[in-house]
Write an enzyme that holds these catalytic residues in place. Sequence first.
Site, PDB file in Angstrom:
ATOM      1  N   GLY A  20       9.649  85.718  77.803  1.00  0.00           N
ATOM      2  CA  GLY A  20      10.813  84.983  77.849  1.00  0.00           C
ATOM      3  C   GLY A  20      10.298  83.692  76.976  1.00  0.00           C
ATOM      4  O   GLY A  20      11.211  82.933  76.858  1.00  0.00           O
ATOM      5  N   ASN A  24      10.547  82.995  73.774  1.00  0.00           N
ATOM      6  CA  ASN A  24      11.779  82.650  73.064  1.00  0.00           C
ATOM      7  C   ASN A  24      12.809  81.987  73.395  1.00  0.00           C
ATOM      8  O   ASN A  24      13.936  81.571  72.801  1.00  0.00           O
ATOM      9  CB  ASN A  24      12.203  83.701  71.908  1.00  0.00           C
ATOM     10  N   TYR A  59      21.210  86.711  90.506  1.00  0.00           N
ATOM     11  CA  TYR A  59      20.350  86.122  90.198  1.00  0.00           C
ATOM     12  C   TYR A  59      19.158  85.561  90.913  1.00  0.00           C
ATOM     13  O   TYR A  59      18.086  86.009  90.812  1.00  0.00           O
ATOM     14  CB  TYR A  59      20.618  85.037  88.987  1.00  0.00           C
ATOM     15  N   GLU A  66      33.426  75.918  90.574  1.00  0.00           N
ATOM     16  CA  GLU A  66      32.460  74.697  90.397  1.00  0.00           C
ATOM     17  C   GLU A  66      31.106  74.950  91.048  1.00  0.00           C
ATOM     18  O   GLU A  66      30.244  74.225  91.052  1.00  0.00           O
ATOM     19  CB  GLU A  66      32.842  73.520  90.549  1.00  0.00           C
TER      20      GLU A  66
END
Length: 311
Positions: free
Chosen positions: A13, A15, A139, A270
């Site tokens: 990762g 970049n 995630y 939110e």
Amino acid sequence: MIDLKNKKILVAGGNGFIGSHVCAALEKRGVLRERIVIPLPETHDLRVWEKCAGAVKGIDIVFDCAAVPGDILLRAKIPGQLFYENLIMGVHLVEAAFQEGVQKIITIGSATEYPESAPTPLKEIDLWNGLPSPGNIPYGLSKRIAALQGEMYRRQSGFHAIHVLLTNAYGPGERYESGYMVPSLIQKFLGAKERGEKEVEVWGTGNAVRDLIFADDAAEGILRAAEDYDDVSPLNLASGTGISIKELAELLSSITGFDGTVRWNTDKPEGDLKRLLDVTRAEQLIGFKAKTPLEEGLKKTIAWHNAQSSS
């Protein structure tokens, strides 16, 4: 302590947003650019085992900054895909690093790994005391499982795998297309000012609190952990200071010169109401403390966005 200067280093990762700042920090440490390897998706897709295993050949140190990011809406739209791709990249990289016998792997996680019910400020000891909030599971949990794999190999053979938990990072290089909070808000205020609009819509109530860390500080913390930290427990990297989204919007409005009003769209999500990390262990164990004041970091970030729009 590990001296990174003479190591061959893989930055998965590299970049991307955080990865590019890690690469820049390595070069400031004196690591020659030719000793920093960035696997490209076209040639070393980390989701493919053979490609991932090939990427770590001859590598001494691995920084896993690779991620398939997703904002609140994307996590709700394709949670399975996000979970799978982040999980498979993470476990492939840890497995490949273990099989290759690399000296150390640093997996970069997120504050979204913490349980929804964990008390704030969030402490590393509470990481496994429950599941992340539903929106953060795709995630957050995928990153947590890859870190657990490293922990199991540490138990099995003393493998040097560490896991850092990064709070909301911001700074130059993070594009608003990512959907993340700070670049999205910056673009809203800059765009409204340029178009002469007098109102900016921001999602939520403005009451949610976030811990923000400037990307250069985050990269410095990651490198210090690589050099000086070697423990089974994860390590928080954050500013340790919270700011409400309302306060952040007011600060961005002032810095960008937007003289209109903010309309809070309470029908929109939110995220977690409060996400603030305890940074005691990072300060005590690796001497790390974020040094960039929020306003200074935001000014640098806005300057970068202005330069991008004018180029």
